[in-house]
Motif scaffolding. Structure first.
Motif, PDB file in Angstrom:
ATOM      1  N   MET A 166      49.939  37.249 -45.546  1.00 12.31           N
ATOM      2  CA  MET A 166      51.956  37.382 -45.639  1.00 12.31           C
ATOM      3  C   MET A 166      52.369  38.148 -44.609  1.00 12.31           C
ATOM      4  O   MET A 166      51.898  39.041 -43.911  1.00 12.31           O
ATOM      5  N   THR A 167      53.433  37.664 -43.915  1.00 13.71           N
ATOM      6  CA  THR A 167      54.126  39.172 -42.544  1.00 13.71           C
ATOM      7  C   THR A 167      54.967  39.151 -43.281  1.00 13.71           C
ATOM      8  O   THR A 167      55.635  40.130 -44.610  1.00 13.71           O
ATOM      9  N   ILE A 168      54.833  40.609 -42.899  1.00 13.07           N
ATOM     10  CA  ILE A 168      55.883  42.084 -43.217  1.00 13.07           C
ATOM     11  C   ILE A 168      56.743  40.928 -43.234  1.00 13.07           C
ATOM     12  O   ILE A 168      57.807  42.435 -43.932  1.00 13.07           O
ATOM     13  N   ARG A 169      57.939  40.470 -42.345  1.00 13.38           N
ATOM     14  CA  ARG A 169      58.844  39.733 -42.420  1.00 13.38           C
ATOM     15  C   ARG A 169      59.584  39.530 -43.774  1.00 13.38           C
ATOM     16  O   ARG A 169      60.685  39.415 -44.170  1.00 13.38           O
ATOM     17  N   ASP A 170      58.045  38.759 -43.758  1.00 11.36           N
ATOM     18  CA  ASP A 170      58.687  37.743 -45.415  1.00 11.36           C
ATOM     19  C   ASP A 170      58.378  39.020 -46.460  1.00 11.36           C
ATOM     20  O   ASP A 170      59.200  38.459 -47.423  1.00 11.36           O
ATOM     21  N   LEU A 171      57.372  39.109 -46.386  1.00 11.12           N
ATOM     22  CA  LEU A 171      57.756  40.816 -47.264  1.00 11.12           C
ATOM     23  C   LEU A 171      58.771  41.718 -47.170  1.00 11.12           C
ATOM     24  O   LEU A 171      59.317  41.876 -48.219  1.00 11.12           O
ATOM     25  N   ASN A 172      59.556  42.267 -46.720  1.00  9.41           N
ATOM     26  CA  ASN A 172      60.445  42.257 -46.380  1.00  9.41           C
ATOM     27  C   ASN A 172      61.563  42.123 -46.900  1.00  9.41           C
ATOM     28  O   ASN A 172      62.942  42.877 -47.316  1.00  9.41           O
ATOM     29  N   ARG A 173      61.681  40.985 -46.662  1.00  9.59           N
ATOM     30  CA  ARG A 173      63.280  40.209 -46.910  1.00  9.59           C
ATOM     31  C   ARG A 173      63.039  39.307 -48.099  1.00  9.59           C
ATOM     32  O   ARG A 173      64.652  39.322 -48.785  1.00  9.59           O
ATOM     33  N   ALA A 174      61.237  39.366 -48.921  1.00  8.56           N
ATOM     34  CA  ALA A 174      61.530  39.453 -50.510  1.00  8.56           C
ATOM     35  C   ALA A 174      62.055  40.268 -51.017  1.00  8.56           C
ATOM     36  O   ALA A 174      63.102  40.279 -52.129  1.00  8.56           O
ATOM     37  N   HIS A 175      62.071  42.076 -50.840  1.00 11.09           N
ATOM     38  CA  HIS A 175      62.482  42.944 -51.622  1.00 11.09           C
ATOM     39  C   HIS A 175      62.969  44.250 -50.950  1.00 11.09           C
ATOM     40  O   HIS A 175      63.348  44.920 -51.406  1.00 11.09           O
ATOM     41  N   ASP A 176      63.840  43.239 -50.332  1.00  8.81           N
ATOM     42  CA  ASP A 176      64.658  45.097 -49.025  1.00  8.81           C
ATOM     43  C   ASP A 176      64.478  45.985 -48.677  1.00  8.81           C
ATOM     44  O   ASP A 176      64.483  46.592 -49.109  1.00  8.81           O
ATOM     45  N   TRP A 177      62.898  45.345 -48.093  1.00  5.71           N
ATOM     46  CA  TRP A 177      62.027  46.977 -47.844  1.00  5.71           C
ATOM     47  C   TRP A 177      62.185  46.784 -46.132  1.00  5.71           C
ATOM     48  O   TRP A 177      62.857  45.978 -45.354  1.00  5.71           O
ATOM     49  N   ASN A 178      61.684  48.135 -46.253  1.00  9.25           N
ATOM     50  CA  ASN A 178      61.558  48.864 -44.677  1.00  9.25           C
ATOM     51  C   ASN A 178      60.063  48.839 -43.876  1.00  9.25           C
ATOM     52  O   ASN A 178      60.062  49.524 -43.131  1.00  9.25           O
ATOM     53  N   LEU A 179      59.390  48.289 -44.131  1.00 14.24           N
ATOM     54  CA  LEU A 179      58.075  48.094 -43.808  1.00 14.24           C
ATOM     55  C   LEU A 179      57.760  47.476 -42.514  1.00 14.24           C
ATOM     56  O   LEU A 179      58.495  46.907 -42.005  1.00 14.24           O
TER      57      LEU A 179
END
Length: 433
Positions: free
Chosen positions: A369-382
């Protein structure tokens, strides 16, 4: 006669002080309105015929000269008003006049020449900016020689202390201004997360490359052109993909792209709808219906690639590195998903299948899973500067290929490697610290 002369001088001076305070209020309010006004709203008003808005756009093009002129005028009238008040009150109260003048002028300037006009200006910035733009533009022209001299003096002093200024650079680029406004609006509940992500996704297209979102070559399904036509037909029918690359001898040697509909149309024409022509299938040449491969460099920006897709009227490209080696593939749908989010059909791996919440507040995440998709899914800032996928981020930070069960903590998160497939991190458990 002396008392009458003093009274006349007092009232004349008081009137001049009031006029100077009005001028100070004008300068203060103008500065606030012209710097706070949205250039986007001013442009919209100017396009609708507002001459004041158009003048405000012209005046605010050179903020340094604008602010210099306004500050010069504001300081001149404030100092002059304070000097006149001190002179008058000293005659009335003697030595105590200085203290009285300081107190009175501080209150008058603070209330009527600073807070009041600035509050009005910040409440209606575009309206005030449109109305004050013309007189301010005249003042800017009149004060321009003095402001230019002050500008060079200031830069010279800053240069002595090692500070370099670029008069042509903006403090904030337009993209950062829009992004900041969207983030602020979302945090205040004025902008929905989906709207924010869509707009930011569109803004990011020019900053991101195809390498970041492409399907890696390890996940590409290919067709061997040397296979019998029956086997090629069977593979394409079983595949969830519409377009498949054709290779000869080795997967790196891509010789074409086969579209399932083109192949089926050719097969139907060959068979003629009957079994009597089935023997002709064995002699069928798949290259006759294959399209030539379209290769793009991995450093191409998403914005440029989307334009290339639209220009070429194609949706499918193979990504190569600087040596011409195959790295992956990208489609128009991949780029559109960066704007509108996941576009799923019955054959796609849904994004929610890549993230599974656990009872202890953590998430089990697919390593690809891309970091961007993970960030967008949970409002994270990895961060995604050094790696595109979650597994890549863990490997980059660990500076090694972890083993199952190994735990790392960085960027405010705890990462636990759950499963591996050879050297690939298949799944990880992530918890925010």
């Amino acid at each position: 006669m002396e008392t009458a002369s003093l009274d006349a001088a007092f009232w004349i001076t008081s009137g001049v002080i009031i006029l100077l305070l009005i001028a100070s209020a004008f300068f203060s309010g103008s500065e606030t309105a012209l710097t706070a006004a949205s250039r986007g709203k001013l442009r919209s008003a100017a396009d609708k015929g507002s001459k004041g808005a158009g003048q405000a756009l012209v005046v605010t093009e050179d903020n340094e000269r604008l602010i210099g002129s306004v500050l010069l005028g504001n300081n001149v009238v404030n100092i002059l008003a304070t000097s006149l008040a001190t002179a008058v009150l000293t005659k009335l109260f003697g030595q105590n006049g200085v203290a009285v003048a300081t107190l009175v002028m501080t209150l008058l300037v603070l209330i009527f020449a600073e807070v009041l006009p600035k509050t009005l200006a910040i409440t209606y910035p575009e309206t005030v900016a449109s109305r004050v733009a013309r007189p301010i533009s005249i003042i800017v022209v009149l004060f321009s020689p003095i402001v230019a001299a002050v500008r060079y003096l200031v830069r010279g002093v800053l240069f002595i202390f090692g500070v370099r200024t670029d008069p042509d650079s903006n403090i904030l680029a337009v993209r950062e201004e829009i992004a900041g406004a969207l983030q602020l609006g979302h945090s205040e509940g004025l902008v929905e997360k989906e709207d924010r992500d869509r707009i930011l996704g569109a803004l990011d297209l020019n900053e991101r490359t195809v390498e970041e979102i492409m399907l890696h070559r390890s996940g590409i399904e290919m067709v061997d052109a040397a296979l019998p036509p029956q086997d090629i037909l069977a593979q394409i029918l079983e595949s969830p993909r519409t377009r498949l690359p054709l290779y000869r001898d080795e997967p790196e040697n891509i010789i074409g792209v086969i579209h399932a509909k083109d192949l089926l149309r050719a097969m139907h024409k060959l068979l003629g709808g009957g079994e009597e022509d089935a023997h002709g299938l064995a002699a069928f040449d798949v290259m006759k219906v294959a399209m030539p491969p379209y290769f793009v460099p991995e450093t191409t920006t998403l914005d440029d690639q989307m334009r290339n897709f639209l220009k070429r009227k194609t949706h499918f490209a193979l990504v190569v590195d600087e040596y011409g080696a195959l790295q992956g593939l990208i489609t128009l749908e991949d780029i559109l998903e960066e704007i509108v989010g996941e576009i799923a059909d019955e054959f796609d791996d849904h994004e929610e299948d890549q993230i599974a919440p656990t009872s202890d507040g953590a998430y089990i995440v697919d390593g690809v899973m891309t970091i961007r998709d993970l960030n967008r899914a949970h409002d994270w800032n990895l961060p995604d500067d050094e790696a595109n996928t979650v597994a890549g981020l863990v490997i980059h930070e660990a500076q090694m290929i972890p083993v199952e069960g190994q735990v790392f903590s960085f960027h405010g998160f705890r990462f636990e490697v759950l499963t591996k497939e050879e050297n690939r991190l298949a799944s990880l458990k992530i918890r925010k610290l």
